[in-house]
Design an enzyme around this catalytic site. Sequence first.
Site, PDB file in Angstrom:
ATOM      1  N   LYS A  76       0.821  -1.290   0.020  1.00 56.52           N
ATOM      2  CA  LYS A  76      -0.091  -0.031   0.060  1.00 56.52           C
ATOM      3  C   LYS A  76       0.785   1.382  -0.026  1.00 56.52           C
ATOM      4  O   LYS A  76       0.682   2.183  -0.895  1.00 56.52           O
ATOM      5  CB  LYS A  76      -0.855   0.012   1.362  1.00 56.52           C
ATOM      6  N   ASN A  77       1.938   1.371   0.689  1.00 60.57           N
ATOM      7  CA  ASN A  77       2.557   2.442   1.086  1.00 60.57           C
ATOM      8  C   ASN A  77       3.895   2.695   0.178  1.00 60.57           C
ATOM      9  O   ASN A  77       4.374   3.781  -0.173  1.00 60.57           O
ATOM     10  CB  ASN A  77       3.409   2.596   2.425  1.00 60.57           C
ATOM     11  N   PRO A 125       0.877  16.393  11.555  1.00 58.83           N
ATOM     12  CA  PRO A 125       1.408  17.793  10.877  1.00 58.83           C
ATOM     13  C   PRO A 125       1.887  17.399   9.563  1.00 58.83           C
ATOM     14  O   PRO A 125       2.346  16.493   8.987  1.00 58.83           O
ATOM     15  CB  PRO A 125       2.517  18.220  11.904  1.00 58.83           C
ATOM     16  N   ASP A 140       4.218  20.268   8.368  1.00 65.66           N
ATOM     17  CA  ASP A 140       5.259  21.411   8.093  1.00 65.66           C
ATOM     18  C   ASP A 140       6.295  21.065   7.511  1.00 65.66           C
ATOM     19  O   ASP A 140       7.158  21.891   6.604  1.00 65.66           O
ATOM     20  CB  ASP A 140       5.581  21.536   9.490  1.00 65.66           C
ATOM     21  N   ARG A 142      -8.986  -0.291   3.880  1.00 66.13           N
ATOM     22  CA  ARG A 142      -8.330   0.726   3.597  1.00 66.13           C
ATOM     23  C   ARG A 142      -6.891   0.258   3.093  1.00 66.13           C
ATOM     24  O   ARG A 142      -6.183   0.664   2.276  1.00 66.13           O
ATOM     25  CB  ARG A 142      -8.124   1.906   4.360  1.00 66.13           C
TER      26      ARG A 142
END
Length: 434
Positions: free
Chosen positions: A41-42, A142, A144, A415
Amino acid sequence: MRYTNEKNRGRCACRVELFMEKLIVRPSGPLYGRVGISGSKNAALPILAAVLLCESPCIIGNLPAIRDVELALSILAGMGAQVERIDRATYRIDPTHAAPPGAPDPLSGRMRASAYYLGAGLGRFGRGCVGRIGGCDFGGRPIDQHLKAFLALGGSMEVSEEAITVQAAALRGAMIEFDTVSVGATVNAILAATRAEGETVLKNAASEPHIADLVAFLNRCGADIRGAGTSTLHIRGVKHLRGCSYAVIPDMIEAGTYLLAAAATQGAVTVCGADPHHLVPLISKLREMGAEIDCEERRISLFAAKRLRGASVITGPYPGFPTDLQPQMAALFCAAEGRGLVEERVWRQRFRYAIELQKMGAAITVRENTAYVRGTCLHGAEISVPDLRAGAALLIAACAAEGESTLSDTSYIERGYEDIIGKLRAIGADISAG
Ligand code: UD1
Protein backbone atom coordinates in the site's frame (compact mmCIF):
# COMPACT_ATOMS: atom_id res chain seq x y z
CA MET A 1 -11.75 7.89 -27.16
CA ARG A 2 -11.47 10.28 -24.24
CA TYR A 3 -13.69 10.00 -21.21
CA THR A 4 -14.92 12.86 -19.09
CA ASN A 5 -13.41 12.91 -15.63
CA GLU A 6 -16.52 11.59 -13.91
CA LYS A 7 -17.00 8.76 -16.43
CA ASN A 8 -13.32 8.03 -16.08
CA ARG A 9 -13.68 7.71 -12.31
CA GLY A 10 -16.51 5.20 -12.78
CA ARG A 11 -14.24 2.95 -14.82
CA CYS A 12 -11.84 2.33 -11.96
CA ALA A 13 -14.11 2.13 -8.93
CA CYS A 14 -15.08 -1.50 -9.03
CA ARG A 15 -12.46 -3.75 -7.55
CA VAL A 16 -12.55 -3.87 -3.76
CA GLU A 17 -14.81 -6.58 -2.41
CA LEU A 18 -17.71 -5.31 -0.33
CA PHE A 19 -16.55 -5.26 3.25
CA MET A 20 -18.82 -5.98 6.18
CA GLU A 21 -19.24 -3.25 8.79
CA LYS A 22 -19.53 -5.94 11.48
CA LEU A 23 -17.63 -9.20 11.82
CA ILE A 24 -18.09 -12.17 14.12
CA VAL A 25 -14.85 -13.91 15.06
CA ARG A 26 -14.84 -17.26 16.86
CA PRO A 27 -11.78 -19.03 18.30
CA SER A 28 -9.76 -20.40 15.42
CA GLY A 29 -7.19 -22.64 17.08
CA PRO A 30 -3.74 -22.40 15.52
CA LEU A 31 -3.72 -20.60 12.17
CA TYR A 32 -2.00 -22.80 9.67
CA GLY A 33 -1.08 -22.55 5.96
CA ARG A 34 0.20 -20.21 3.27
CA VAL A 35 -0.74 -16.62 2.60
CA GLY A 36 0.07 -14.79 -0.64
CA ILE A 37 1.22 -11.24 0.03
CA SER A 38 -0.18 -8.41 -2.10
CA GLY A 39 1.57 -5.27 -3.31
CA SER A 40 2.61 -2.65 -0.77
CA LYS A 41 0.00 0.00 0.00
CA ASN A 42 2.63 2.52 1.05
CA ALA A 43 4.62 1.99 -2.17
CA ALA A 44 1.59 1.89 -4.48
CA LEU A 45 0.20 5.25 -3.29
CA PRO A 46 3.30 7.41 -3.99
CA ILE A 47 3.94 5.56 -7.26
CA LEU A 48 0.40 6.27 -8.44
CA ALA A 49 0.88 9.95 -7.61
CA ALA A 50 4.25 9.88 -9.44
CA VAL A 51 2.53 8.62 -12.60
CA LEU A 52 1.18 12.16 -12.91
CA LEU A 53 4.76 13.41 -13.55
CA CYS A 54 4.97 11.36 -16.76
CA GLU A 55 3.89 12.51 -20.17
CA SER A 56 3.04 9.07 -21.58
CA PRO A 57 1.19 5.99 -20.27
CA CYS A 58 2.40 3.78 -17.39
CA ILE A 59 1.46 0.19 -16.63
CA ILE A 60 1.56 -0.39 -12.89
CA GLY A 61 1.37 -3.98 -11.65
CA ASN A 62 1.06 -5.69 -8.27
CA LEU A 63 -1.33 -3.00 -7.03
CA PRO A 64 -3.19 -4.23 -3.93
CA ALA A 65 -7.00 -4.33 -4.22
CA ILE A 66 -7.62 -1.99 -1.30
CA ARG A 67 -9.76 1.09 -0.76
CA ASP A 68 -6.81 3.56 -0.70
CA VAL A 69 -5.58 2.39 -4.11
CA GLU A 70 -9.10 2.70 -5.47
CA LEU A 71 -9.23 6.26 -4.12
CA ALA A 72 -5.86 7.10 -5.70
CA LEU A 73 -7.04 5.79 -9.08
CA SER A 74 -10.20 7.86 -8.71
CA ILE A 75 -8.22 11.00 -7.89
CA LEU A 76 -6.07 10.45 -11.02
CA ALA A 77 -9.18 9.86 -13.14
CA GLY A 78 -10.74 13.00 -11.67
CA MET A 79 -7.73 14.96 -12.96
CA GLY A 80 -8.28 13.65 -16.47
CA ALA A 81 -5.84 10.71 -16.53
CA GLN A 82 -7.15 7.72 -18.49
CA VAL A 83 -7.34 4.79 -16.08
CA GLU A 84 -7.84 1.33 -17.49
CA ARG A 85 -7.86 -1.96 -15.64
CA ILE A 86 -5.78 -4.68 -17.32
CA ASP A 87 -6.19 -7.38 -14.69
CA ARG A 88 -6.88 -7.67 -10.95
CA ALA A 89 -3.61 -6.03 -9.93
CA THR A 90 -2.53 -4.16 -13.06
CA TYR A 91 -3.66 -0.80 -14.42
CA ARG A 92 -2.71 1.24 -17.45
CA ILE A 93 -2.73 4.92 -16.59
CA ASP A 94 -2.27 7.58 -19.21
CA PRO A 95 -1.65 10.98 -17.60
CA THR A 96 -0.85 12.72 -20.92
CA HIS A 97 -3.94 14.94 -20.85
CA ALA A 98 -4.27 15.33 -17.07
CA ALA A 99 -4.85 18.86 -15.79
CA PRO A 100 -4.42 20.47 -12.37
CA PRO A 101 -7.65 20.51 -10.33
CA GLY A 102 -9.36 23.88 -10.13
CA ALA A 103 -10.80 22.96 -6.74
CA PRO A 104 -9.79 20.31 -4.19
CA ASP A 105 -11.08 16.80 -4.93
CA PRO A 106 -13.52 15.82 -2.15
CA LEU A 107 -11.96 12.33 -2.21
CA SER A 108 -8.69 13.75 -0.88
CA GLY A 109 -10.22 14.01 2.59
CA ARG A 110 -10.44 10.24 2.78
CA MET A 111 -6.76 9.31 2.89
CA ARG A 112 -3.44 10.64 4.05
CA ALA A 113 -1.66 9.91 0.78
CA SER A 114 -3.73 12.50 -1.09
CA ALA A 115 -1.05 14.91 0.16
CA TYR A 116 1.18 13.38 -2.55
CA TYR A 117 -0.91 15.16 -5.21
CA LEU A 118 0.56 18.42 -3.91
CA GLY A 119 4.13 17.38 -4.81
CA ALA A 120 3.10 15.61 -8.00
CA GLY A 121 0.89 18.53 -9.12
CA LEU A 122 3.67 21.00 -8.38
CA GLY A 123 6.18 18.89 -10.34
CA ARG A 124 3.94 18.40 -13.38
CA PHE A 125 1.80 21.56 -13.58
CA GLY A 126 3.45 24.03 -11.18
CA ARG A 127 0.29 23.78 -9.06
CA GLY A 128 -1.17 21.27 -6.61
CA CYS A 129 -4.39 21.49 -4.64
CA VAL A 130 -5.97 19.04 -2.18
CA GLY A 131 -8.74 19.20 0.39
CA ARG A 132 -8.42 18.49 4.09
CA ILE A 133 -6.03 15.52 4.20
CA GLY A 134 -7.53 12.40 5.81
CA GLY A 135 -6.06 9.19 7.20
CA CYS A 136 -6.00 7.35 10.54
CA ASP A 137 -6.31 9.47 13.67
CA PHE A 138 -3.11 9.20 15.76
CA GLY A 139 -3.48 12.62 17.40
CA GLY A 140 -1.90 15.42 15.31
CA ARG A 141 -0.56 14.64 11.85
CA PRO A 142 1.39 17.79 10.89
CA ILE A 143 2.60 18.56 7.36
CA ASP A 144 5.14 21.27 8.20
CA GLN A 145 8.02 19.23 6.68
CA HIS A 146 6.11 18.86 3.39
CA LEU A 147 5.56 22.62 3.26
CA LYS A 148 9.19 23.29 4.18
CA ALA A 149 10.29 21.24 1.16
CA PHE A 150 7.89 23.04 -1.23
CA LEU A 151 9.05 26.42 0.04
CA ALA A 152 12.73 25.50 -0.41
CA LEU A 153 12.02 24.47 -4.02
CA GLY A 154 10.47 27.87 -4.77
CA GLY A 155 6.81 27.09 -4.08
CA SER A 156 4.32 29.31 -2.31
CA MET A 157 1.30 27.97 -0.49
CA GLU A 158 -2.07 28.79 0.89
CA VAL A 159 -3.45 26.70 3.72
CA SER A 160 -7.08 27.07 4.79
CA GLU A 161 -9.58 24.91 6.66
CA GLU A 162 -10.89 23.52 3.36
CA ALA A 163 -7.82 23.23 1.13
CA ILE A 164 -4.06 23.34 0.70
CA THR A 165 -2.77 24.90 -2.51
CA VAL A 166 0.87 25.05 -3.56
CA GLN A 167 2.20 26.74 -6.66
CA ALA A 168 5.43 27.83 -8.28
CA ALA A 169 6.23 29.69 -11.49
CA ALA A 170 9.44 27.63 -11.67
CA LEU A 171 10.84 24.98 -9.34
CA ARG A 172 14.53 25.23 -8.50
CA GLY A 173 16.65 22.49 -6.91
CA ALA A 174 17.62 23.16 -3.29
CA MET A 175 19.22 21.71 -0.18
CA ILE A 176 16.42 20.47 2.10
CA GLU A 177 17.26 19.34 5.63
CA PHE A 178 14.28 17.72 7.34
CA ASP A 179 14.21 18.16 11.10
CA THR A 180 12.09 15.03 11.49
CA VAL A 181 12.21 11.84 9.44
CA SER A 182 8.95 11.82 7.50
CA VAL A 183 7.86 9.33 4.85
CA GLY A 184 5.24 11.68 3.43
CA ALA A 185 7.49 14.76 3.31
CA THR A 186 10.27 12.74 1.65
CA VAL A 187 7.79 11.50 -0.99
CA ASN A 188 6.48 15.00 -1.64
CA ALA A 189 9.98 16.49 -1.89
CA ILE A 190 11.01 13.77 -4.37
CA LEU A 191 7.88 14.31 -6.47
CA ALA A 192 8.35 18.06 -6.65
CA ALA A 193 12.15 17.98 -7.16
CA THR A 194 12.22 15.33 -9.90
CA ARG A 195 11.25 17.86 -12.57
CA ALA A 196 12.76 20.95 -10.91
CA GLU A 197 15.66 22.78 -12.49
CA GLY A 198 19.04 21.79 -11.03
CA GLU A 199 19.99 19.51 -8.16
CA THR A 200 18.11 18.90 -4.91
CA VAL A 201 19.69 17.24 -1.89
CA LEU A 202 17.40 15.77 0.78
CA LYS A 203 19.02 15.26 4.17
CA ASN A 204 17.48 13.25 7.01
CA ALA A 205 15.15 11.70 4.44
CA ALA A 206 13.09 8.57 5.11
CA SER A 207 14.72 5.34 3.87
CA GLU A 208 11.75 2.93 3.93
CA PRO A 209 11.55 0.27 1.18
CA HIS A 210 8.53 2.13 -0.23
CA ILE A 211 10.68 5.25 -0.73
CA ALA A 212 13.28 3.14 -2.55
CA ASP A 213 10.46 1.68 -4.67
CA LEU A 214 9.19 5.14 -5.62
CA VAL A 215 12.73 6.14 -6.62
CA ALA A 216 13.19 2.94 -8.66
CA PHE A 217 9.96 3.69 -10.51
CA LEU A 218 10.90 7.32 -11.20
CA ASN A 219 14.40 6.37 -12.38
CA ARG A 220 12.87 3.86 -14.77
CA CYS A 221 10.79 6.75 -16.15
CA GLY A 222 13.98 8.74 -16.77
CA ALA A 223 14.51 10.56 -13.45
CA ASP A 224 17.99 10.96 -11.99
CA ILE A 225 17.80 10.15 -8.27
CA ARG A 226 20.60 8.61 -6.21
CA GLY A 227 20.83 7.45 -2.61
CA ALA A 228 17.51 5.58 -2.29
CA GLY A 229 17.40 3.54 0.89
CA THR A 230 19.73 5.97 2.71
CA SER A 231 19.02 9.20 4.56
CA THR A 232 20.55 11.43 1.84
CA LEU A 233 19.02 11.64 -1.61
CA HIS A 234 20.46 13.49 -4.61
CA ILE A 235 17.89 14.44 -7.22
CA ARG A 236 19.00 15.98 -10.48
CA GLY A 237 15.93 17.51 -12.08
CA VAL A 238 14.92 16.35 -15.59
CA LYS A 239 12.66 18.10 -18.11
CA HIS A 240 10.53 15.11 -19.11
CA LEU A 241 9.55 11.70 -17.77
CA ARG A 242 8.24 8.92 -20.01
CA GLY A 243 5.87 6.25 -18.76
CA CYS A 244 7.08 2.70 -18.08
CA SER A 245 5.89 -0.70 -16.83
CA TYR A 246 6.53 -1.28 -13.17
CA ALA A 247 5.51 -3.78 -10.44
CA VAL A 248 5.09 -2.56 -6.86
CA ILE A 249 7.06 -4.33 -4.08
CA PRO A 250 5.28 -6.72 -1.66
CA ASP A 251 3.63 -5.30 1.44
CA MET A 252 5.88 -5.79 4.46
CA ILE A 253 3.16 -4.71 6.89
CA GLU A 254 0.68 -7.21 5.48
CA ALA A 255 3.32 -9.98 5.69
CA GLY A 256 4.16 -9.03 9.28
CA THR A 257 0.48 -9.02 10.22
CA TYR A 258 -0.01 -12.68 9.17
CA LEU A 259 3.21 -13.75 10.92
CA LEU A 260 1.90 -12.10 14.11
CA ALA A 261 -1.52 -13.74 13.69
CA ALA A 262 0.12 -17.16 13.47
CA ALA A 263 2.35 -16.37 16.46
CA ALA A 264 -0.64 -15.30 18.60
CA THR A 265 -2.55 -18.52 17.86
CA GLN A 266 0.48 -20.84 18.21
CA GLY A 267 0.19 -21.67 14.54
CA ALA A 268 2.45 -22.12 11.52
CA VAL A 269 2.22 -19.83 8.52
CA THR A 270 4.29 -19.19 5.40
CA VAL A 271 3.92 -15.74 3.84
CA CYS A 272 4.70 -16.07 0.12
CA GLY A 273 6.04 -13.20 -1.96
CA ALA A 274 7.29 -11.27 1.09
CA ASP A 275 10.80 -9.86 1.33
CA PRO A 276 12.50 -10.93 4.61
CA HIS A 277 15.05 -8.08 4.29
CA HIS A 278 12.22 -5.59 4.93
CA LEU A 279 11.20 -7.24 8.21
CA VAL A 280 14.46 -7.81 10.09
CA PRO A 281 13.35 -6.16 13.39
CA LEU A 282 10.08 -8.14 13.48
CA ILE A 283 11.73 -11.46 12.62
CA SER A 284 14.45 -10.91 15.20
CA LYS A 285 11.89 -10.01 17.90
CA LEU A 286 9.67 -13.02 17.15
CA ARG A 287 12.70 -15.33 17.38
CA GLU A 288 13.61 -13.76 20.73
CA MET A 289 10.04 -14.53 21.89
CA GLY A 290 10.43 -18.22 21.01
CA ALA A 291 9.11 -18.54 17.44
CA GLU A 292 10.96 -20.59 14.85
CA ILE A 293 11.39 -18.60 11.66
CA ASP A 294 12.80 -19.70 8.36
CA CYS A 295 13.53 -17.16 5.61
CA GLU A 296 14.05 -17.69 1.90
CA GLU A 297 14.43 -15.13 -0.85
CA ARG A 298 10.68 -14.44 -1.22
CA ARG A 299 9.01 -16.22 1.69
CA ILE A 300 9.01 -16.28 5.47
CA SER A 301 7.76 -19.26 7.52
CA LEU A 302 6.89 -19.02 11.19
CA PHE A 303 6.15 -21.84 13.62
CA ALA A 304 5.07 -21.16 17.20
CA ALA A 305 4.96 -24.47 19.09
CA LYS A 306 3.63 -22.85 22.29
CA ARG A 307 2.68 -19.47 23.72
CA LEU A 308 5.48 -17.03 23.02
CA ARG A 309 7.27 -15.03 25.73
CA GLY A 310 6.65 -11.29 26.09
CA ALA A 311 9.34 -8.80 24.97
CA SER A 312 9.94 -5.08 24.42
CA VAL A 313 9.73 -3.16 21.17
CA ILE A 314 10.51 0.46 20.39
CA THR A 315 9.16 1.80 17.11
CA GLY A 316 11.19 4.04 14.84
CA PRO A 317 11.67 5.05 11.22
CA TYR A 318 13.10 2.32 8.96
CA PRO A 319 15.17 0.26 9.67
CA GLY A 320 13.61 0.46 13.15
CA PHE A 321 10.60 -1.56 14.28
CA PRO A 322 7.68 -0.37 12.06
CA THR A 323 5.03 1.64 13.85
CA ASP A 324 2.47 0.06 11.48
CA LEU A 325 3.11 -3.34 13.14
CA GLN A 326 3.02 -1.98 16.68
CA PRO A 327 -0.71 -2.59 17.42
CA GLN A 328 -0.50 -6.15 16.05
CA MET A 329 2.60 -6.80 18.19
CA ALA A 330 0.76 -5.46 21.26
CA ALA A 331 -2.09 -7.90 20.51
CA LEU A 332 0.46 -10.73 20.44
CA PHE A 333 1.93 -9.55 23.78
CA CYS A 334 -1.60 -9.66 25.27
CA ALA A 335 -1.92 -13.34 24.29
CA ALA A 336 1.69 -14.27 25.16
CA GLU A 337 3.30 -15.25 28.46
CA GLY A 338 4.88 -12.72 30.80
CA ARG A 339 5.43 -9.03 30.32
CA GLY A 340 5.52 -7.05 27.08
CA LEU A 341 6.28 -3.39 26.44
CA VAL A 342 5.66 -1.20 23.40
CA GLU A 343 7.28 2.22 23.22
CA GLU A 344 5.84 4.27 20.35
CA ARG A 345 8.25 6.90 19.02
CA VAL A 346 6.59 7.75 15.69
CA TRP A 347 2.90 8.28 16.56
CA ARG A 348 3.04 8.83 20.31
CA GLN A 349 -0.75 8.49 20.72
CA ARG A 350 -1.24 5.37 18.62
CA PHE A 351 -2.93 3.35 21.36
CA ARG A 352 -6.66 3.76 20.73
CA TYR A 353 -6.88 -0.02 20.38
CA ALA A 354 -5.78 -0.61 24.02
CA ILE A 355 -9.22 0.10 25.46
CA GLU A 356 -10.73 -2.45 23.04
CA LEU A 357 -8.17 -5.09 24.04
CA GLN A 358 -9.06 -4.42 27.69
CA LYS A 359 -12.67 -5.39 26.87
CA MET A 360 -11.24 -8.80 25.87
CA GLY A 361 -9.57 -9.18 29.26
CA ALA A 362 -6.14 -7.94 28.18
CA ALA A 363 -3.89 -6.57 30.91
CA ILE A 364 -2.67 -3.54 28.96
CA THR A 365 -2.13 -0.06 30.34
CA VAL A 366 -0.86 2.97 28.48
CA ARG A 367 1.23 5.74 30.03
CA GLU A 368 2.39 8.53 27.73
CA ASN A 369 3.85 6.83 24.64
CA THR A 370 4.28 3.37 26.16
CA ALA A 371 1.97 0.38 26.56
CA TYR A 372 2.70 -2.08 29.36
CA VAL A 373 1.27 -5.57 28.89
CA ARG A 374 0.97 -8.69 31.04
CA GLY A 375 0.13 -11.75 28.95
CA THR A 376 -3.14 -13.50 29.79
CA CYS A 377 -5.93 -15.60 28.24
CA LEU A 378 -8.16 -13.31 26.16
CA HIS A 379 -11.91 -13.77 25.94
CA GLY A 380 -14.40 -12.72 23.27
CA ALA A 381 -16.06 -9.29 23.52
CA GLU A 382 -17.88 -6.59 21.56
CA ILE A 383 -15.20 -4.28 20.26
CA SER A 384 -14.93 -1.52 17.71
CA VAL A 385 -12.09 -0.78 15.31
CA PRO A 386 -10.50 2.67 15.77
CA ASP A 387 -8.14 2.64 12.76
CA LEU A 388 -6.56 0.48 10.07
CA ARG A 389 -3.70 -1.31 11.84
CA ALA A 390 -5.61 -1.40 15.11
CA GLY A 391 -8.28 -3.31 13.15
CA ALA A 392 -5.72 -5.94 12.18
CA ALA A 393 -4.53 -6.13 15.80
CA LEU A 394 -8.08 -6.67 17.07
CA LEU A 395 -8.70 -9.40 14.48
CA ILE A 396 -5.53 -11.15 15.70
CA ALA A 397 -6.65 -10.85 19.33
CA ALA A 398 -10.13 -12.16 18.46
CA CYS A 399 -8.68 -15.20 16.64
CA ALA A 400 -6.52 -15.97 19.70
CA ALA A 401 -9.29 -15.38 22.28
CA GLU A 402 -11.65 -17.89 23.85
CA GLY A 403 -15.28 -17.25 22.92
CA GLU A 404 -16.94 -15.12 20.29
CA SER A 405 -16.04 -11.52 19.46
CA THR A 406 -18.02 -8.98 17.48
CA LEU A 407 -15.99 -6.30 15.73
CA SER A 408 -17.74 -3.16 14.49
CA ASP A 409 -16.47 -0.33 12.23
CA THR A 410 -14.37 -2.90 10.39
CA SER A 411 -14.45 -1.03 7.08
CA TYR A 412 -11.29 0.81 8.24
CA ILE A 413 -9.41 -2.41 7.54
CA GLU A 414 -10.29 -2.44 3.84
CA ARG A 415 -8.24 0.74 3.42
CA GLY A 416 -5.02 -1.24 3.72
CA TYR A 417 -5.47 -5.03 3.58
CA GLU A 418 -6.46 -6.87 0.42
CA ASP A 419 -9.09 -9.50 1.24
CA ILE A 420 -7.93 -9.91 4.83
CA ILE A 421 -11.01 -11.92 5.75
CA GLY A 422 -10.53 -14.38 2.85
CA LYS A 423 -6.82 -14.73 3.61
CA LEU A 424 -7.39 -15.32 7.33
CA ARG A 425 -10.19 -17.81 6.61
CA ALA A 426 -7.88 -19.69 4.24
CA ILE A 427 -5.48 -20.35 7.13
CA GLY A 428 -8.23 -21.46 9.50
CA ALA A 429 -9.79 -18.35 11.04
CA ASP A 430 -13.50 -18.54 11.82
CA ILE A 431 -14.79 -15.14 10.67
CA SER A 432 -18.26 -14.35 9.37
CA ALA A 433 -20.38 -11.29 8.62
CA GLY A 434 -22.20 -9.85 11.62
C1 UD1 B 1 3.44 7.06 6.52
C2 UD1 B 1 2.57 5.84 6.36
C3 UD1 B 1 2.01 5.40 7.70
C4 UD1 B 1 3.15 5.19 8.70
C5 UD1 B 1 4.09 6.40 8.74
C6 UD1 B 1 5.34 6.13 9.56
C7 UD1 B 1 1.73 6.09 4.13
C8 UD1 B 1 0.56 6.38 3.24
N1 UD1 B 1 1.50 6.17 5.44
O1 UD1 B 1 2.61 8.10 7.05
O2 UD1 B 1 1.30 4.19 7.51
O3 UD1 B 1 2.62 4.97 9.99
O4 UD1 B 1 4.52 6.75 7.42
O5 UD1 B 1 6.04 5.04 9.07
O6 UD1 B 1 2.82 5.77 3.68
N2 UD1 B 1 5.81 14.66 11.03
C9 UD1 B 1 6.02 15.98 11.33
N3 UD1 B 1 5.88 16.90 10.32
C10 UD1 B 1 5.55 16.53 9.05
C11 UD1 B 1 5.34 15.18 8.76
C12 UD1 B 1 5.47 14.25 9.77
O7 UD1 B 1 6.34 16.33 12.45
O8 UD1 B 1 5.44 17.41 8.18
C13 UD1 B 1 5.95 13.64 12.10
C14 UD1 B 1 4.63 12.93 12.39
O9 UD1 B 1 3.87 13.64 13.35
C15 UD1 B 1 5.12 11.58 12.90
C16 UD1 B 1 6.41 11.35 12.13
O10 UD1 B 1 6.81 12.61 11.61
O11 UD1 B 1 5.45 11.69 14.27
C17 UD1 B 1 6.30 10.37 10.98
O12 UD1 B 1 5.30 10.79 10.09
P1 UD1 B 1 5.39 10.44 8.52
O13 UD1 B 1 6.58 9.55 8.28
O14 UD1 B 1 5.29 11.70 7.76
O15 UD1 B 1 4.07 9.59 8.30
P2 UD1 B 1 3.11 9.61 7.04
O16 UD1 B 1 3.89 9.84 5.81
O17 UD1 B 1 1.92 10.44 7.33
